[in-house]
Design a protein around this motif. Structure first.
Motif: not given
Ligand code: SF4
Ligand code: SF4
Ligand code: SF4
Length: 319
Positions: A198, A204-205, A231-232, A240, A252
């Motif tokens: 994902l 947001r990557n 988010f992380l 993800g 997301i």
């Molecule tokens: S960890 Fe979640 S928010 Fe961050 S890039 Fe991956 S899917 Fe997107």
């Protein structure tokens, strides 16, 4: 030419995957035009004996949702396997055991204890439990047997394809139906969604730092979530990195971290373990006590890392 016959069946599930079929909206008319619905207990009055009377392999494809928790479900999916050319595991519960699979953390007697005696909404002073057989003046009433565990569909029958998601997105259903009707199916065993994580398609990557570092874990209600940032990187657990893409980043887009309902990609055997190994590398400490303190803030580790995949994990449940 006769239209292909299609069946839908509902095992241990919340009903959301049946809703997903209805969510096809006007596209459902295209499906109904192209196929004959041979069996769909939630919508049509067709009985088990009618299915038993069908010729073997006469149903083109059966879409089965839900985990297998009762002897009745086990019996029905085995019957549908015999009667169907293709079986599609429909949604996270059929694909991976899903939310019902979390009950594998408990023994059957513990589940019954909770459900029939101690849950706050239960009033059962005589401590009556469901009985598999009850004599009544008219004869014997029977109930299905509660199995020892909740199983993913392919732990009970051979499965041809998987449609992931809780619930399955409408575009994936339509693509699968189209591929089946046109005979353009990928190899048996394929999960009908891109085999990429994902994170690969998440907007947001770009904001994810080269080296992520987490000092504290938050639950979504504890902070104001930045809608642009990974988010992380905000200390929120987002599955993800360990989850297959293809859902359109539904959660997301709604500013909620991914909980992993699409399951792992083909390269990953155990989704929770995959996330844990990624997670271990981003904890920003070398001090054992501090690491433990950070990990202790995860309210429900199994429910967080294996929310949908416990039945299919290496652990399988309580060990
Ligand atoms: S960890 Fe979640 S928010 Fe961050 S890039 Fe991956 S899917 Fe997107
Ligand atoms: S996959 Fe989700 S929506 Fe579908 S039956 Fe299971 S819990 Fe319900
Ligand atoms: S973002 Fe994650 S939990 Fe949400 S639908 Fe997609 S795969 Fe499922």
């Amino acid at each position: 030419m006769a239209k292909p016959k299609v069946a839908f069946y509902w095992c241990a599930s919340c009903g959301g995957c049946e809703e997903a079929v209805v969510d096809l909206a006007e596209d459902i008319l295209k499906v109904v035009e192209a196929v004959d619905i041979a069996f769909w207990p939630v919508a049509l009055d067709i009985k088990k004996k009618d299915v038993e009377g069908m010729e073997d392999k006469s149903i083109g494809v059966s879409f089965i949702n839900g985990a297998i928790r009762l002897s009745e479900q086990e019996e029905m999916v085995k019957l549908l396997r015999r009667k169907s050319g293709l079986i599609v595991a429909f949604g996270s519960c059929a694909h991976l055991g899903g939310i019902p699979g979390l009950a594998n953390l408990y023994e059957v007697n513990q589940i019954f204890e909770r459900a029939y005696f101690t849950s706050p909404s239960t009033h059962n002073p005589e401590k009556i439990l469901p009985s598999q057989e009850t004599d009544v003046p008219e004869g014997k009433l029977t109930l299905p047997r509660f199995l020892d565990r909740a199983y993913a569909l392919d732990q009970v029958i051979d499965v041809d394809y998987y449609l992931p998601g809780c619930s399955v997105p409408a575009d994936l259903i339509m693509n699968a139906v189209k591929a089946i009707l046109e005979g353009k199916l990928p190899p048996k065993g394929t999960v009908l969604s891109p085999n990429k994580s994902l994170c690969d398609t998440c907007k947001r990557n770009e904001t994810k730092p080269e080296k992520l570092k987490i000092k504290k874990i938050y639950r979504p209600y504890e902070i104001e979530i930045d809608p642009e940032k990974c988010f992380l990187d905000q200390g929120l657990i987002c599955l993800g990195p360990a989850t297959r893409g293809g859902c359109g980043e539904r959660c997301i887009e709604a500013n909620m971290p991914c909980r992993g309902c699409f399951g792992p990609t083909d390269q990953v055997e155990d989704q929770g373990a995959k996330f844990l190994s990624a997670f271990a590398s981003i904890i920003d400490s070398n001090d054992e006590k501090e690491i433990q303190k950070i990990i202790d803030t995860i309210a429900d580790p199994v429910g967080t890392f294996y929310r949908f995949s416990l039945s299919k994990s290496i652990l399988k449940g309580k060990i």
